[in-house]
Design a protein around this motif. Structure first.
Motif, PDB file in Angstrom:
ATOM      1  N   GLY B 792       0.845  -1.201   0.000  1.00 43.45           N
ATOM      2  CA  GLY B 792       0.000   0.000   0.000  1.00 43.45           C
ATOM      3  C   GLY B 792       0.870   1.237   0.000  1.00 43.45           C
ATOM      4  O   GLY B 792       0.847   2.011  -0.933  1.00 43.45           O
ATOM      5  N   SER B 793       1.673   1.385   1.029  1.00 39.81           N
ATOM      6  CA  SER B 793       2.515   2.570   1.087  1.00 39.81           C
ATOM      7  C   SER B 793       3.761   2.361   0.230  1.00 39.81           C
ATOM      8  O   SER B 793       4.276   3.287  -0.362  1.00 39.81           O
ATOM      9  N   ASP B 794       4.205   1.138   0.196  1.00 38.33           N
ATOM     10  CA  ASP B 794       5.435   0.853  -0.526  1.00 38.33           C
ATOM     11  C   ASP B 794       5.091  -0.118  -1.652  1.00 38.33           C
ATOM     12  O   ASP B 794       4.545  -1.180  -1.418  1.00 38.33           O
ATOM     13  N   THR B 795       5.395   0.270  -2.854  1.00 36.88           N
ATOM     14  CA  THR B 795       4.983  -0.576  -3.966  1.00 36.88           C
ATOM     15  C   THR B 795       5.834  -1.834  -4.082  1.00 36.88           C
ATOM     16  O   THR B 795       5.409  -2.815  -4.648  1.00 36.88           O
ATOM     17  N   SER B 796       7.029  -1.814  -3.600  1.00 36.62           N
ATOM     18  CA  SER B 796       7.848  -3.021  -3.668  1.00 36.62           C
ATOM     19  C   SER B 796       8.463  -3.319  -2.304  1.00 36.62           C
ATOM     20  O   SER B 796       9.582  -2.918  -2.034  1.00 36.62           O
ATOM     21  N   PRO B 797       7.705  -3.953  -1.441  1.00 31.65           N
ATOM     22  CA  PRO B 797       8.236  -4.259  -0.126  1.00 31.65           C
ATOM     23  C   PRO B 797       9.408  -5.217  -0.225  1.00 31.65           C
ATOM     24  O   PRO B 797       9.540  -5.957  -1.205  1.00 31.65           O
ATOM     25  N   GLY B 798      10.229  -5.193   0.775  1.00 34.81           N
ATOM     26  CA  GLY B 798      11.374  -6.089   0.795  1.00 34.81           C
ATOM     27  C   GLY B 798      12.570  -5.513   0.080  1.00 34.81           C
ATOM     28  O   GLY B 798      13.523  -6.215  -0.231  1.00 34.81           O
ATOM     29  N   THR B 799      12.526  -4.220  -0.225  1.00 32.66           N
ATOM     30  CA  THR B 799      13.651  -3.633  -0.959  1.00 32.66           C
ATOM     31  C   THR B 799      14.450  -2.661  -0.097  1.00 32.66           C
ATOM     32  O   THR B 799      15.275  -1.918  -0.596  1.00 32.66           O
ATOM     33  N   ASP B 800      14.167  -2.653   1.205  1.00 30.39           N
ATOM     34  CA  ASP B 800      14.822  -1.673   2.073  1.00 30.39           C
ATOM     35  C   ASP B 800      16.273  -2.020   2.383  1.00 30.39           C
ATOM     36  O   ASP B 800      17.088  -1.153   2.651  1.00 30.39           O
ATOM     37  N   SER B 801      16.565  -3.325   2.374  1.00 27.85           N
ATOM     38  CA  SER B 801      17.890  -3.731   2.815  1.00 27.85           C
ATOM     39  C   SER B 801      18.969  -3.248   1.848  1.00 27.85           C
ATOM     40  O   SER B 801      18.767  -3.208   0.627  1.00 27.85           O
ATOM     41  N   PRO B 802      20.116  -2.872   2.403  1.00 30.46           N
ATOM     42  CA  PRO B 802      21.229  -2.480   1.523  1.00 30.46           C
ATOM     43  C   PRO B 802      21.729  -3.628   0.649  1.00 30.46           C
ATOM     44  O   PRO B 802      22.403  -3.398  -0.345  1.00 30.46           O
ATOM     45  N   LEU B 803      21.379  -4.853   1.023  1.00 32.01           N
ATOM     46  CA  LEU B 803      21.814  -5.993   0.212  1.00 32.01           C
ATOM     47  C   LEU B 803      21.081  -6.038  -1.128  1.00 32.01           C
ATOM     48  O   LEU B 803      21.586  -6.597  -2.103  1.00 32.01           O
ATOM     49  N   VAL B 804      19.886  -5.465  -1.150  1.00 31.18           N
ATOM     50  CA  VAL B 804      19.073  -5.546  -2.372  1.00 31.18           C
ATOM     51  C   VAL B 804      19.781  -4.792  -3.492  1.00 31.18           C
ATOM     52  O   VAL B 804      20.238  -3.666  -3.304  1.00 31.18           O
ATOM     53  N   GLY B 805      19.861  -5.463  -4.632  1.00 27.89           N
ATOM     54  CA  GLY B 805      20.561  -4.861  -5.764  1.00 27.89           C
ATOM     55  C   GLY B 805      22.014  -5.260  -5.837  1.00 27.89           C
ATOM     56  O   GLY B 805      22.687  -5.024  -6.838  1.00 27.89           O
ATOM     57  N   GLN B 806      22.516  -5.848  -4.757  1.00 27.54           N
ATOM     58  CA  GLN B 806      23.922  -6.270  -4.713  1.00 27.54           C
ATOM     59  C   GLN B 806      24.022  -7.739  -5.131  1.00 27.54           C
ATOM     60  O   GLN B 806      23.072  -8.497  -4.978  1.00 27.54           O
ATOM     61  N   PRO B 807      25.192  -8.149  -5.629  1.00 29.17           N
ATOM     62  CA  PRO B 807      25.395  -9.577  -5.877  1.00 29.17           C
ATOM     63  C   PRO B 807      25.307 -10.346  -4.558  1.00 29.17           C
ATOM     64  O   PRO B 807      25.827  -9.894  -3.542  1.00 29.17           O
ATOM     65  N   ALA B 808      24.601 -11.462  -4.573  1.00 29.65           N
ATOM     66  CA  ALA B 808      24.472 -12.252  -3.346  1.00 29.65           C
ATOM     67  C   ALA B 808      25.831 -12.835  -2.986  1.00 29.65           C
ATOM     68  O   ALA B 808      26.493 -13.446  -3.839  1.00 29.65           O
ATOM     69  N   PRO B 809      26.288 -12.651  -1.758  1.00 29.88           N
ATOM     70  CA  PRO B 809      27.588 -13.216  -1.375  1.00 29.88           C
ATOM     71  C   PRO B 809      27.586 -14.728  -1.570  1.00 29.88           C
ATOM     72  O   PRO B 809      26.649 -15.403  -1.155  1.00 29.88           O
ATOM     73  N   ASP B 810      28.611 -15.202  -2.201  1.00 31.67           N
ATOM     74  CA  ASP B 810      28.682 -16.643  -2.457  1.00 31.67           C
ATOM     75  C   ASP B 810      29.093 -17.364  -1.178  1.00 31.67           C
ATOM     76  O   ASP B 810      29.754 -16.798  -0.308  1.00 31.67           O
ATOM     77  N   PHE B 811      28.659 -18.630  -1.062  1.00 30.44           N
ATOM     78  CA  PHE B 811      29.075 -19.430   0.095  1.00 30.44           C
ATOM     79  C   PHE B 811      28.975 -20.912  -0.239  1.00 30.44           C
ATOM     80  O   PHE B 811      28.295 -21.297  -1.193  1.00 30.44           O
ATOM     81  N   LYS B 812      29.666 -21.691   0.578  1.00 30.74           N
ATOM     82  CA  LYS B 812      29.577 -23.147   0.469  1.00 30.74           C
ATOM     83  C   LYS B 812      29.108 -23.695   1.801  1.00 30.74           C
ATOM     84  O   LYS B 812      29.663 -23.325   2.849  1.00 30.74           O
ATOM     85  N   LEU B 813      28.074 -24.545   1.783  1.00 32.97           N
ATOM     86  CA  LEU B 813      27.603 -25.164   3.025  1.00 32.97           C
ATOM     87  C   LEU B 813      27.245 -26.616   2.738  1.00 32.97           C
ATOM     88  O   LEU B 813      26.945 -26.986   1.604  1.00 32.97           O
ATOM     89  N   ASP B 814      27.239 -27.416   3.797  1.00 34.79           N
ATOM     90  CA  ASP B 814      26.739 -28.783   3.657  1.00 34.79           C
ATOM     91  C   ASP B 814      25.228 -28.767   3.728  1.00 34.79           C
ATOM     92  O   ASP B 814      24.636 -27.963   4.437  1.00 34.79           O
ATOM     93  N   GLN B 815      24.639 -29.714   3.001  1.00 35.57           N
ATOM     94  CA  GLN B 815      23.206 -29.885   3.134  1.00 35.57           C
ATOM     95  C   GLN B 815      22.938 -30.889   4.250  1.00 35.57           C
ATOM     96  O   GLN B 815      23.850 -31.557   4.735  1.00 35.57           O
ATOM     97  N   LEU B 816      21.664 -31.011   4.604  1.00 39.26           N
ATOM     98  CA  LEU B 816      21.319 -31.905   5.707  1.00 39.26           C
ATOM     99  C   LEU B 816      21.685 -33.353   5.365  1.00 39.26           C
ATOM    100  O   LEU B 816      22.092 -34.129   6.231  1.00 39.26           O
ATOM    101  N   ASP B 817      21.569 -33.717   4.089  1.00 36.97           N
ATOM    102  CA  ASP B 817      21.909 -35.078   3.701  1.00 36.97           C
ATOM    103  C   ASP B 817      23.405 -35.240   3.475  1.00 36.97           C
ATOM    104  O   ASP B 817      23.852 -36.268   2.985  1.00 36.97           O
TER     105      ASP B 817
END
Lengths: 378, 948
Positions: B792-817
């Motif tokens: 309503g007030s914000d047409t695109s919620p979820g865009t406040d974070s400074p991370l938005v628009g940036q390349p997602a930091p890469d990482f390596k993790l194990d999965q549960l399996d």
């Protein structure tokens, strides 16, 4: 059936001369520790169990003066505010058999002789009030299962202690004896549980769901009745305990109602669960250990919890006392300090449930110091 | 930057400025009064007794002052003054008074009457000219009635508001001004724009014509640093190229910089500290010329520097760079552009409304005919009165100028009159002014100040009493500061026993009981010199008197705070410090539930209750070790879990260790302390100080003693460091006596006393003491992030974070399996990362929603990975099974990935696009999450062709 219980004389303990018992202890040099609160690790302070109290002063030998004074004032408030009919219609907030049951226990836990002592008249009036409210057909005491549970608990504690022969006027007819009333109340609770798919209780005796708060009131009442010698089927207790097990998380937190989502921190519910495990003699359960552990590790958090504080303290006092009496002793000091600040000038304690329930709950939390009630037996 | 280019120009211009010959109609301001401020209360005149103005202040020649009200006086030698701090009035000797200042009203009205009359000695007023003859000028004024101006005193008469000439007379508040950047750092201070905020500017459009004359006055209280730009609009480039008056270091300069040229003239040098500048400006925007005069008429600059395309802009802008600045007056009028010639100076002359100058004197004016006679070199000519704009007489040599005067009185409408004050009565003052023939009865209404002109002429012969002190009310930022002494007295209803006789007053008066302040007998000892590490401190010049006292007092609280118990009474076995700041030498015997048991020679009291105590020193003389800020804060922070069971005491050991707890008891050997609900015994000898933390003061409604208004509480600070608080009842000889509710009867010899604090000043001073600053603080409460999207007030919620628009930091993790996972390998797919933990209720509520939403896009290259925060596989597995979830769980065992994604609150759900860029970041789950997530994914899919 239990015939009678010897009423111990009310313990009167002189205020101990604590300083007289204190001795300086030779200490290692430079022992102040720079880190806060870790001083005793290096020995510059010592637990006072070494030098302070004599080792036999473990349980209840010394009832603090503050407790005696607060309790006395609370008793007097309840005695004064009780109606001729035996209830407390003017305390504001909650009224009904549950509140009368709680207040009755305050008189019984005082150590005064219930039949001939100072408050014997108050005791008889309260008992008559509860018995008079029992539906002779269903055994339900009215209001809600909360009231039913606490009323039943009050009766169970009176049973065998209060002499039935003096209870009613000589010419009165169709009046229940304490035993008969308690039997009826137990039967109503069992019936309600049988109809309940979860094997526990909720506000209405006919409910299909359950919660750990109402269920605690009823289950403790049933356990007290069983301890008093009334026949309560083991299956009923087991089923209720099993309900509590399901509601207890590995961390020790206890849910409220329904399934997922209720595991927030409620010291009242954790205490209730812990207490019912203990009184049901199920200290073997992991759930019991978890609840005791949870409470013990957070002694300072709970004393002024914003949610139903007096109700919480009423249960936590018993749960800690049953769970770990050393821990209870520590917490008890905090309780005394806290209640001392909140008691009103007339002896009552403020509560969202009204002055009668507030005073009764707070006095009963303190009553563990006297431990005269059978339900407090360990 | 400009300063660099102008290094040569400065010298050249300064020299040139002094050579310029100036003369114009505007320079004859040598004696002009404050006639431009034009302020007067817009309300009917009334005797001051009915309308007290408590903000009035009387200043004394000894540097003291007192707020209050001017009362009627039957002569000008004793000024009667009533202060609300005192029961009765004072009578101040005229020669000991410096000035009396009256408060400025809120309303503004202009001076009345078409002419302004200026006389020798700085007097001026406004009114109508009704005739000129040999006796002088006959005038009529709303302020002073009908009067005759003695010819020898007349300097100048002019029509101050000639037709449409006057464009603006002010200032009249902030209305019309606009602040740059839309801030509100300027305020309207008695109609004068004022700011003490750096780098703020105000602009006002005055619709300036091409040629204007302006008179303005600016003042400041610290260092001046401002820029005043003339002939501008709001645009920066225009402001840059305007004529600008600026402060460069310690000089006021006029400068202008146009396309390829610049010019600069030093106008005058300014001193640091409070000051003001009053100048006159002639501006010709068409010609690109600006002429500046000092208020005295002295020419300062004539700058001609036209831009290539000279334009006329309508406004003025005042910018404060640093410090503070106040626009005190601003008068803008039309200027013909014509200036009088240099030869006109030093000759009596008249100016006509058409701008021409005629040398000579007007000897006669008859209102009936409207004709005046101008005499020049024995020849007379006739002028029409309406032609007259200004009459200037030159009376420089007149001996009449040197007539002595007692007072100068100024009014807010610009009237300034000086002379001998005969009486103040019924809201009027009787003033005999040498320039006016008749004695005057002038209404006090609208009075701005009374200044005593002839100071202390005869040395005061009366010897000073022994114990002279300074009374300050209140103790900080006092409205009353009087040198004087206490006279013997006893307390009585409605009046304290403190009867004060200011040195400047011929009578004493009692303080009202509820007063708060201090009496300073001796300046506190200088702070201990700072040792080696710092730079050498320059010695402050000793100005003596109250100035140096005030300086010392500001140091005093610091000093006392640093060394609460520095000066020690000899042989004290210990000290007890009370919350009120009292410091008692005593032997501390025991502590129990009731309080602290002491033995002391100061009082018979044996027991002091806990709630009154701040600290106990158990005998050792060492002070509390210093802690750095972080340690100290840690030591005094009350964790949330301990809120219901706070520590009440802080023990400090001889070797500098601290321990918090609750003292249960103390005897001569042992302190029994409850620490986290366990009782411990500490040998008393290990402990130097005990500080009472008073956790009850953490709650908002903690009660302080406060003043009842019935008694005057005093705290005497003895020179040996002992402080005692009591209710003062009597002052006899040199002993102040009274009763303390803690200590019983108290007597203090003022010969041994440095200071006496009064009323609430006791608590204020106590709060500064070393021990009092050991106070518990509640730990900061956590702030739960509960952002539920702002649809309503914000047409695109979820865009406040400074991370938005940036390349997602890469990482390596194990999965549960057990399989490895790397984010970079997911390039080309839309990845939803959900940070969660099993203990997080909102996460467990959000995750099924997220799973369901992502599942809707399962065949379109959208993948969900639930990053678990630092939990065991077993725990995760159980939870997943219990909730029947089918998500790919990644194990962020050490929380590094969560940190990289700034997941300080969970659940945190991210959407990463096919190119590996973060496009959305939602925190806190909530009912709108799935819809917002769906929209975000859909939008990404719409942008790009279907994944093969």
């Amino acid at each position: 059936m239990r015939q009678s219980i010897e009423i111990p004389r009310r313990m009167v303990v002189d205020r101990s001369d604590r300083l007289g018992a204190m001795q300086a202890t030779p200490l290692s040099r430079g022992a102040f520790l720079r880190l806060l609160g870790l001083g005793w690790l290096t020995g510059w302070i010592k637990p006072n169990t070494v030098v302070g109290q004599p080792p036999n002063a473990r349980i209840g030998e010394q009832v603090p003066r503050d407790v005696r004074e607060m309790y006395e004032r609370g008793l007097q408030y309840l005695a004064k505010s009780q109606s001729e009919k035996g209830d407390w219609p003017n305390g504001g907030g909650e009224t009904g058999p549950g509140v009368v049951g709680m207040a009755l226990m305050v008189f019984l836990a005082s150590g005064e002789d219930p039949n001939f002592g100072l408050y014997s008249n108050n005791v008889r009036r309260a008992v008559r009030s509860i018995l008079g409210g029992i539906d002779k057909r269903t055994g339900f005491m009215g209001h809600s299962m909360y009231h039913h549970g606490f009323g039943m608990l009050g009766l169970a504690e009176a049973y065998g202690t209060v002499d039935d022969r003096n209870l009613w006027p000589a010419n009165a007819k169709d009046n229940l004896s304490i035993g008969a009333g308690l039997e009826l109340a137990v039967r109503a609770a069992i019936t309600s549980q049988k109809k309940n798919p979860l094997g526990a209780w909720r506000y209405s005796p006919d409910s299909n769901d359950a919660d750990t708060s109402v269920s605690g009131a009823v289950l403790v009442g049933l356990l007290a009745a069983r301890n008093a010698g009334i026949e309560v089927p083991d299956a009923a207790i087991d089923k209720a305990i099993s309900y509590y097990q399901k509601m207890t998380s590995p961390s020790g937190q206890v849910g409220y109602s329904g399934g997922f989502g209720g595991f927030d921190e409620s010291f009242a519910r954790i205490s209730i669960a812990s207490l019912v495990y203990a009184i049901a003699r199920r200290r073997d359960l992991n759930e019991f250990k978890a609840t005791v552990g949870y409470l013990s590790q957070r002694l300072e958090n709970s004393i002024a919890t914003p949610n139903y504080p007096d109700y919480t303290r009423y249960y936590q006092a018993q749960a800690l006392f049953q769970g770990d009496v050393d821990v209870w002793e520590k917490w008890n000091k905090l309780l005394i300090r806290h209640l001392k600040q909140s008691q009103n000038a007339d002896g009552s304690f403020p509560s969202q449930f009204g002055l009668t329930a507030g005073t009764a709950l707070s006095c009963l939390a303190l009553a563990l110091n006297f431990r005269f009630l059978p339900i407090y037996e360990r | 930057m400009i300063a660099m280019n102008f290094s040569n120009a400065i010298a050249a211009r300064a020299a040139r400025a002094s050579r310029i010959a100036f003369a114009s109609l505007m320079i004859c301001l040598s004696s002009a009064g404050p006639w431009l401020s034009g302020q007067e209360p817009d309300r009917p005149a009334a005797p001051s007794a009915e309308r007290p103005q408590p903000a009035s202040r009387l200043f004394l020649t000894d540097g003291g002052w007192i707020a209050g009200n001017l009362l009627d006086s039957d002569n000008g030698q004793r000024i009667h003054w009533q202060s609300p701090r005192f029961v009765g009035p004072f009578q101040f000797q005229r020669e000991r008074i410096s000035s009396i200042q009256f408060p400025s009203p809120e309303n503004v009205i202009r001076p009345r009457g078409e002419f302004c009359f200026e006389m020798a000695g700085g007097d001026s007023f406004f009114g109508r000219l009704i005739g000129i003859d040999r006796q002088g000028l006959h005038v009529e004024s709303d302020r002073i009635g009908k009067a005759t101006i003695v010819p020898e005193f007349l300097q100048r008469v002019f029509r101050w508001n000639l037709g449409n000439e006057l464009l603006y007379l002010g200032p009249d508040g902030l209305a019309g001004w606009s602040e740059s950047m839309g801030t509100s750092h300027w305020r309207d201070d008695g109609c004068q724009p004022f700011t003490n905020q750096p780098n703020t500017a105000i602009f006002r459009d005055f619709a300036l014509p091409a040629r204007v004359a302006m008179e303005l006055e600016l003042s400041w209280t610290t260092k001046p640093d401002f820029v005043l730009a003339f002939g501008v609009n709001g645009d920066e480039p225009v402001i840059k190229r305007a004529f600008r008056m600026e402060v460069w270091e310690s000089e006021l300069v006029l400068q202008r910089e146009v396309e390829r040229a610049a010019d600069l003239v030093i106008l005058q040098s300014l001193e640091s500290g409070p000051g003001r500048v009053r100048i006159q400006v002639l501006l010709d925007q068409e010609a690109g010329r600006m002429v500046v005069y000092a208020a005295s008429g002295e020419p300062l600059a004539d700058m001609l520097l036209p831009a290539k395309k000279q334009q006329v802009y309508p406004g003025i802008r005042l910018k404060n760079n640093r410090g503070d600045v106040r626009l005190e007056r601003l008068r803008i009028s039309r200027w013909s552009g014509a200036a009088a010639t240099a030869s006109d100076i030093n000759h009596a002359r008249v100016l006509l409304t058409d701008g021409t100058v005629r040398t000579g004197e007007i000897t006669e004016y008859d209102a009936a005919t409207g004709q005046c006679t101008l005499v020049h070199d024995g020849q007379s000519s006739v002028l029409s009165f309406d032609q007259l704009a200004e009459i200037i007489r030159v009376n420089n040599a007149s001996p009449a100028r040197r007539v002595p005067r007692d007072f100068r009185v100024t009014w807010l409408d610009g009237t300034r009159l000086s002379g001998q004050l005969d009486r103040i009565q019924d809201g009027r003052i009787d003033l005999r002014c040498p320039a006016i023939q008749e004695p005057m009865l002038i209404a006090r209404d609208g009075m701005r100040s009374m200044v005593v002109l002839s100071g202390l002429e005869t040395a005061d012969e009366t010897p000073l009493p022994q114990f002279v002190a300074t009374l300050q009310i209140p103790a900080t930022d006092p409205d009353t500061l009087l040198r004087g002494y206490l006279e013997e007295s006893s307390a009585m209803p409605g009046a304290s026993c403190l009867q004060w006789r200011p040195l400047a007053s011929s009578v004493a008066s009692r303080l009202v009981p509820e007063v708060s302040g201090q009496i300073v007998y001796r300046e506190p000892p200088p702070p201990p010199p700072k040792q080696p590490r710092g730079r050498p401190q320059p010695l402050a010049p000793n100005r003596g008197g109250i100035d140096s006292l005030l300086d010392a007092l500001t140091e005093a609280s610091k000093y006392l705070a640093r060394s609460a118990a520095a000066p020690k009474a000899a042989d004290a076995k210990g000290y007890l410090h009370l919350n009120s700041g009292d410091t008692l030498p005593c032997e501390i015997l025991e502590i129990d539930e009731e309080g602290v048991h002491i033995r002391t020679e100061v009082t018979d009291t044996r027991l002091v209750p806990h709630q009154r105590i701040k600290a106990a020193e158990l005998g050792s003389t060492t002070s509390i070790p210093k802690l750095n800020k972080a340690k100290r804060e840690r030591l005094l922070t009350l964790p949330r879990m301990q809120k219901s069971s706070p520590p009440t005491h802080l023990l400090c050991s001889a070797n500098g260790d601290f321990l918090r707890g609750r003292i249960v008891a103390m005897n001569d050997r042992t302190i029994r302390l409850e620490v986290r609900l366990e009782e411990k015994d500490v040998p008393r000898g290990f402990v130097n100080q005990i500080i009472w933390l008073h956790p009850e003061s953490l709650s908002e409604n903690s009660d302080s003693p406060g003043d009842t208004g019935l008694v005057t509480r005093v705290q005497a600070l003895r020179n040996d460091g002992v402080r005692v608080t009591f209710n003062a009842e009597q002052f006899q000889g040199q002993v102040l006596s009274g009763t303390s509710d803690v200590l019983g009867p108290c007597r203090v010899d003022i010969a041994l006393t440095d200071r006496i604090l009064l009323g609430n000043a006791i608590e204020q001073a106590a709060a500064e003491l070393a021990y009092q600053r050991w106070r518990l603080q509640n730990a900061v409460e956590p702030r739960f992030v509960q952002e539920e999207g702002k649809a309503g007030s914000d047409t695109s919620p979820g865009t406040d974070s400074p991370l938005v628009g940036q390349p997602a930091p890469d990482f390596k993790l194990d999965q549960l399996d057990g399989k490895p996972f790397q984010l970079a390998e997911q390039r080309g797919k839309i990845v939803v990362l959900d940070f969660w933990a099993t203990w997080c209720g909102p996460c467990m509520q959000a995750m099924p929603e997220v799973e369901r939403t992502v599942a809707e896009f399962a065949d379109r290259g959208v993948e969900l990975f639930a990053v678990n925060l630092e939990e065991t596989e077993n725990q995760i597995q159980q939870t997943i099974e219990r909730h029947k979830l089918k998500v790919n769980v990644l194990l962020d065992r050490d929380g590094v990935v969560a940190q990289r994604y700034a997941a300080t609150a969970i659940p945190q759900t991210l959407v990463i696009d096919q190119q590996g860029k973060v496009v959305r970041l939602f925190v806190g789950g909530g009912p709108k999450l799935s819809e917002q997530l769906r929209q975000a994914i859909q939008a990404l899919l719409d942008q790009s062709p279907a994944v093969p």
